[in-house]
Enzyme design. Structure first.
Site, mmCIF file in Angstrom:
data_model
loop_
_atom_site.group_PDB
_atom_site.id
_atom_site.type_symbol
_atom_site.label_atom_id
_atom_site.label_comp_id
_atom_site.label_asym_id
_atom_site.label_seq_id
_atom_site.Cartn_x
_atom_site.Cartn_y
_atom_site.Cartn_z
ATOM 1 N N TYR A 85 0.848 -1.188 0.000
ATOM 2 C CA TYR A 85 0.000 0.000 0.000
ATOM 3 C C TYR A 85 0.886 1.242 0.000
ATOM 4 O O TYR A 85 0.605 2.217 -0.688
ATOM 5 C CB TYR A 85 -0.909 0.011 1.238
ATOM 6 C CG TYR A 85 -1.906 -1.127 1.269
ATOM 7 C CD1 TYR A 85 -2.958 -1.200 0.367
ATOM 8 C CD2 TYR A 85 -1.799 -2.142 2.220
ATOM 9 C CE1 TYR A 85 -3.877 -2.245 0.403
ATOM 10 C CE2 TYR A 85 -2.705 -3.187 2.265
ATOM 11 C CZ TYR A 85 -3.739 -3.236 1.361
ATOM 12 O OH TYR A 85 -4.636 -4.264 1.402
ATOM 13 N N ASN A 106 -12.374 -1.792 -5.124
ATOM 14 C CA ASN A 106 -12.173 -2.223 -6.503
ATOM 15 C C ASN A 106 -13.334 -3.133 -6.922
ATOM 16 O O ASN A 106 -13.496 -4.220 -6.364
ATOM 17 C CB ASN A 106 -10.835 -2.970 -6.626
ATOM 18 C CG ASN A 106 -10.613 -3.571 -7.990
ATOM 19 O OD1 ASN A 106 -11.241 -3.193 -8.969
ATOM 20 N ND2 ASN A 106 -9.702 -4.533 -8.054
ATOM 21 N N CYS A 114 -6.144 -6.359 -7.401
ATOM 22 C CA CYS A 114 -5.910 -5.784 -6.071
ATOM 23 C C CYS A 114 -5.321 -6.817 -5.109
ATOM 24 O O CYS A 114 -4.737 -6.443 -4.086
ATOM 25 C CB CYS A 114 -7.185 -5.176 -5.513
ATOM 26 S SG CYS A 114 -8.604 -6.280 -5.507
ATOM 27 N N HIS A 115 -5.418 -8.095 -5.443
ATOM 28 C CA HIS A 115 -4.827 -9.135 -4.585
ATOM 29 C C HIS A 115 -3.302 -9.035 -4.563
ATOM 30 O O HIS A 115 -2.668 -9.606 -3.680
ATOM 31 C CB HIS A 115 -5.275 -10.535 -5.035
ATOM 32 C CG HIS A 115 -4.873 -10.902 -6.424
ATOM 33 N ND1 HIS A 115 -5.603 -10.513 -7.535
ATOM 34 C CD2 HIS A 115 -3.821 -11.606 -6.892
ATOM 35 C CE1 HIS A 115 -5.014 -10.975 -8.623
ATOM 36 N NE2 HIS A 115 -3.921 -11.643 -8.266
ATOM 37 N N GLU A 142 -0.106 -17.407 -8.889
ATOM 38 C CA GLU A 142 0.785 -16.588 -9.700
ATOM 39 C C GLU A 142 2.257 -16.783 -9.354
ATOM 40 O O GLU A 142 3.121 -16.162 -9.969
ATOM 41 C CB GLU A 142 0.412 -15.115 -9.542
ATOM 42 C CG GLU A 142 -0.962 -14.771 -10.083
ATOM 43 C CD GLU A 142 -1.293 -13.303 -9.984
ATOM 44 O OE1 GLU A 142 -0.402 -12.476 -9.655
ATOM 45 O OE2 GLU A 142 -2.450 -12.945 -10.259
#
Length: 149
Positions: A85, A106, A114-115, A142
């Site tokens: 952030y 979002n 946003c994850h 990912e």
């Protein structure tokens, strides 16, 4: 407004289209009336969850003003990477709290990733069903979950 229900590994959600752009992911919707764009969104989600796609190529509603800046900054975070952030706060010239609130607001999670945004001392939150557990699962998918070990 049209929507297509997508059955993800983390539960079903609807991808919503309005005016030729994807406007949101709706975790509660169960009605499906897919358009060509929604079929393509579901195809790209299938590829993403199969680890065959790292970036989405879909028309997305990024909003306007700060929301647009924030969502485009989220979309620019590469697959398999994370930002804090604080990183985004510096980049956008906003307080970290505003960044956290914008992430939580979002409307198109996963497609606008946003994850991939973490707190300074932890994971932060995630608005999808399953909350942080779903965020962790997406990061692991990912290959960005190495910091969790």
């Amino acid at each position: 407004m049209k929507q297509a229900v997508y059955h993800s590994p983390y539960g079903p959600f609807a991808v919503v289209e309005e005016g030729g752009v994807i406007t949101r992911i709706d975790w509660a919707a169960r009605r499906s009336d897919p358009t060509p764009l929604l079929r393509e969104a579901c195809r790209q989600l299938d590829q993403y969850f199969a680890k065959e796609r790292q970036a989405f190529e879909l028309p997305l509603d990024f909003g306007s003003g700060f929301q647009e800046q924030m969502r485009k900054a989220l979309a620019a975070i590469p697959y398999g990477e994370t930002r804090s952030y604080g990183d985004l706060a510096k980049e956008l010239g906003r307080p970290a709290q505003a960044i956290g609130q914008a992430c939580g607001a979002n409307p198109i999670p996963i497609l606008i990733p946003c994850h991939r945004v973490l707190g300074a001392g932890g994971l932060g939150g995630f608005s999808a069903p399953g909350g942080v557990e779903t965020k962790i699962a997406l990061l692991k998918l990912e290959g960005a979950g190495g910091f969790l070990i």
